[in-house]
Design an enzyme around this catalytic site. Structure first.
Site, short mmCIF file in Angstrom:
data_model
loop_
_atom_site.label_atom_id
_atom_site.label_comp_id
_atom_site.label_asym_id
_atom_site.label_seq_id
_atom_site.Cartn_x
_atom_site.Cartn_y
_atom_site.Cartn_z
N GLU A 249 9.86 16.37 -2.37
CA GLU A 249 10.92 16.35 -1.61
C GLU A 249 11.82 18.14 -0.86
OE1 GLU A 249 15.35 14.87 -2.82
OE2 GLU A 249 14.11 13.40 -2.96
N HIS B 261 18.05 10.63 -10.52
CA HIS B 261 18.11 9.35 -10.24
C HIS B 261 17.18 7.88 -11.35
CE1 HIS B 261 15.61 10.58 -6.16
NE2 HIS B 261 16.49 10.51 -6.07
N ASN C 34 13.22 8.39 -3.34
CA ASN C 34 13.89 8.46 -4.20
C ASN C 34 15.08 6.95 -3.54
OD1 ASN C 34 13.41 10.37 -1.41
ND2 ASN C 34 15.31 10.97 -2.72
P1 FDA Z 1 26.06 4.16 -8.11
O1 FDA Z 1 26.31 5.04 -8.80
O2 FDA Z 1 25.95 4.17 -6.86
O3 FDA Z 1 27.34 3.32 -8.24
C1 FDA Z 1 27.43 2.60 -9.46
C2 FDA Z 1 29.78 2.76 -9.71
O4 FDA Z 1 29.93 2.06 -10.20
C3 FDA Z 1 29.93 4.26 -9.04
O5 FDA Z 1 31.12 4.66 -7.90
C4 FDA Z 1 30.88 4.15 -10.86
O6 FDA Z 1 31.64 4.84 -10.75
C5 FDA Z 1 30.82 2.49 -10.81
N1 FDA Z 1 31.25 2.40 -12.67
C6 FDA Z 1 30.32 3.06 -13.76
N2 FDA Z 1 30.91 2.35 -14.47
C7 FDA Z 1 31.69 1.39 -14.74
C8 FDA Z 1 33.10 0.80 -15.00
N3 FDA Z 1 32.25 0.15 -16.66
N4 FDA Z 1 33.61 0.93 -14.54
C9 FDA Z 1 34.45 1.06 -13.18
N5 FDA Z 1 33.11 1.37 -12.37
C10 FDA Z 1 32.02 2.23 -12.75
N6 FDA Z 1 18.84 8.05 -3.68
C11 FDA Z 1 18.66 7.96 -3.02
O7 FDA Z 1 17.72 7.01 -1.79
N7 FDA Z 1 17.83 8.81 -1.08
C12 FDA Z 1 18.49 10.12 -1.86
O8 FDA Z 1 18.36 10.87 -0.99
C13 FDA Z 1 19.25 10.77 -2.88
N8 FDA Z 1 20.13 12.03 -3.41
C14 FDA Z 1 20.64 11.97 -4.87
C15 FDA Z 1 21.79 13.34 -4.53
C16 FDA Z 1 22.24 13.48 -5.85
C17 FDA Z 1 23.32 14.41 -6.10
C18 FDA Z 1 22.58 12.10 -7.05
C19 FDA Z 1 23.90 12.37 -7.69
C20 FDA Z 1 22.00 10.58 -6.65
C21 FDA Z 1 21.09 10.98 -5.14
N9 FDA Z 1 20.09 10.12 -5.15
C22 FDA Z 1 19.97 9.42 -4.22
C23 FDA Z 1 20.76 8.63 -6.03
C24 FDA Z 1 21.08 7.02 -5.63
O9 FDA Z 1 22.21 7.69 -5.21
C25 FDA Z 1 20.98 6.30 -6.69
O10 FDA Z 1 20.42 5.62 -7.08
C26 FDA Z 1 22.57 5.16 -6.09
O11 FDA Z 1 23.57 5.78 -5.84
C27 FDA Z 1 21.94 4.07 -7.73
O12 FDA Z 1 23.05 2.95 -7.09
P2 FDA Z 1 23.43 2.01 -8.02
O13 FDA Z 1 23.98 1.16 -7.01
O14 FDA Z 1 22.63 1.83 -9.05
O15 FDA Z 1 25.41 3.00 -8.74
#
Ligand code: FDA
Length: 503
Positions: free
Chosen positions: A356, A442, A480
């Site tokens: 990217e 990721h 992504n």
């Molecule tokens: P996700 O991480 O979204 O959600 C999990 C949630 O569960 C969180 O809110 C967390 O707080 C909560 N949680 C965890 N454990 C818990 C517990 N025990 N009790 C209660 N709550 C709990 N991807 C993409 O496709 N395009 C992009 O441009 C980007 N860019 C990017 C930038 C940055 C800075 C980051 C950090 C990430 C990206 N990503 C991305 C990655 C993308 O955001 C990521 O792959 C997804 O959010 C993952 O989705 P999930 O549903 O797996 O979990």
């Protein structure tokens, strides 16, 4: 602790969780969503919900006294990070040995902090990573469904070619073209109509106002505006915030029992709650779900979990790096925070990389071309239970990261050679580091589809227990990941609601 029960509980509120909540709610099943972070809907003293990357405050990071931005330095000066107050901020950086993982915290999970890039992987690579999933059905039904629900749109090419805000992208495209490499536009969930109004001065700046990793106040269709808003609209879905699920066990009648710690704004546990449910959907993300299930297996609360729970974890081959441009090749002081283009060298079977073209919006000309490379790194690691802390450890080594940076180096050495340019040495700390291969945006895997679960995310060893998030993806997807996570969750819900919830 009082027991509260609901037919279905969803842990987390990111992509996988949000899809589960909406589809359960639409099916008339009363559902409780438990999220450890805040609901981000209240403006601070500055009138904004989120802070920007230029002047981060307590809202930026999850219980930190100083920010930990991916870029540590600029010209070797620690200009990037700032002291902040302890608070349940929106971005977390979870540190393991040799690898740290950025994740979103709050209602919407990663959608609150990510770069909005909404990319559908190459079908051939999807089929390679998910050999037991019907790829034809994914590409005909679930990917289109996910994209429509997420509000995916594309930048207007004519505006892209003319705006100062994407000059940095055009410069990197030119350098890729000079190398004989292919570039491709990437779609987004940031509203480009809104962005054009920001550029025209008729809308409040967000992507054009240095907002991204600590949240966007405008323009971005994060999950709280899409799936989760619709889920709440069904009237069957309730969200509890600032509650972290700690344990999962099963009662004699086969229902699930969860304990959750409710924290206050200082992080102190103010209450431990117990929840009961018939259907349990885990959407805590690769880290959250893997930790919950590894802990449940190793402490004996869910002893029948498969041995592959915790395994198959990878970084999606992430590497960040910067190139130094010639003085005449200015990238512009004004840069949109939302990437719209990638260098696509995935077809190069000797060294597949999708890179990217990333912004570095500092409000001044810095001649840096920044990239987040996604490499086809085959290395995987496992989470193990750490009884001393009650958490998990990740068995990732520096040598495994070096596979990613080695692949990125091969591609960017070519780009530097073709353009007579060099790397930037000043961005990732004091040790003249060029490749930041020790963090990932990721995190993928830990509860891989078809291994720790059946082919639909039903956890092996237990009935009515499901995983719907990024832990299903086997360590790498080549682009992504959130569109893939969303589409897989749609596929799981379509199947589960037909087969598993009949009265
Ligand atoms: P996700 O991480 O979204 O959600 C999990 C949630 O569960 C969180 O809110 C967390 O707080 C909560 N949680 C965890 N454990 C818990 C517990 N025990 N009790 C209660 N709550 C709990 N991807 C993409 O496709 N395009 C992009 O441009 C980007 N860019 C990017 C930038 C940055 C800075 C980051 C950090 C990430 C990206 N990503 C991305 C990655 C993308 O955001 C990521 O792959 C997804 O959010 C993952 O989705 P999930 O549903 O797996 O979990």
């Amino acid at each position: 602790a009082a027991v509260e029960s609901a037919p279905a509980v969803v842990v987390g509120s990111g992509y996988g969780a949000a899809v589960a909540a909406l589809r359960l709610g639409q099916a008339g099943i009363r559902t409780l969503v438990i999220e450890m972070g805040r609901l981000w809907n209240t403006a601070g003293a500055d009138g904004k919900v989120f802070c920007n990357t230029a002047s981060p405050d307590q809202r930026s990071m999850w219980f930190r006294t100083r920010t930990e931005a991916p870029l540590a330095t600029f010209l070797w000066l620690d200009l990037v990070n700032k002291d902040i107050g302890l608070y349940p901020g929106v971005l977390d950086r979870v540190h393991f040995d040799n690898m740290s993982v950025f994740v979103g915290r709050g209602v919407g999970g990663g959608s609150l902090v990510n770069g909005s890039m909404a990319v559908t992987p190459l079908r051939s690579y999807f089929a390679e990573q998910f050999p037991t999933v019907d790829a034809a059905e994914m590409y005909a039904t679930y990917y289109p469904r996910a994209r429509a629900m997420l509000g995916v749109n594309s930048v207007d090419p004519a505006w892209f070619e003319s705006t100062e805000w994407y000059k940095f992208t055009r410069v990197s495209r030119k350098h890729a073209q000079n190398t004989g490499l292919k570039t491709t536009f990437v779609p987004s969930v940031y509203d480009f109509g809104y962005m054009q109004r920001e550029a025209a001065g008729t809308a409040t700046r967000s992507a054009l106002g240095q907002e991204v990793i600590y949240g966007n106040n405008q323009g971005k269709k994060s999950l709280d505006k899409t799936y989760l808003a619709s889920a709440l609209g069904t009237g069957n879905v309730t969200v509890h915030t600032m509650e972290k699920v700690r344990t999962i066990s099963r009662a004699n009648d086969g229902t699930y029992v969860l304990t959750a710690d409710r924290i206050d704004d200082t992080g102190k546990v103010v209450e431990t709650k117990q929840y009961g449910c018939t259907y349990l959907f885990l959407g805590g993300g690769s880290l959250g779900t893997s930790e919950l299930l590894v802990r449940a297996r190793e402490t004996g609360t869910l002893p029948a979990l498969d041995a592959s729970v915790g395994a198959g974890w990878g970084t999606n081959g992430n590497v960040m790096l910067g190139r130094a441009n010639h003085l005449w090749d200015t990238v512009g002081a004004n840069q949109s925070t939302m990437p719209v283009m990638g260098i696509d060298d995935w077809a190069n079977t000797a060294n597949p990389v999708f890179a990217e073209i990333a912004p570095l919006p500092m409000g001044l000309e810095h001649w840096v071309s920044l990239y987040l490379a996604i490499t086809k790194n085959p290395q995987r690691a496992s989470f193990t239970y750490d009884s001393a802390s009650g958490g998990v450890k990740l068995g990732w080594s520096a040598a495994q990261s070096a596979v990613s940076s080695g692949m990125a180096k091969k591609l960017f050495d070519r780009i530097n050679a073709a353009n007579a340019t060099i790397y930037r040495y000043d961005l990732f700390g004091s040790s003249n580091k060029v490749f930041a291969d020790d963090f990932t945006y990721h995190p993928l895997g830990g509860c891989v589809l078809g291994k720790a679960t059946d082919d639909y995310g039903r956890v092996k060893g237990y009935s009515k227990l499901y995983v719907t998030d990024g832990s299903l993806v086997p360590g790498n997807i080549g682009v992504n990941p959130f569109v893939t996570i969303t589409a897989l969750a749609e596929r799981t819900m379509a199947r589960v609601l037909v087969e598993d919830t009949a009265p």
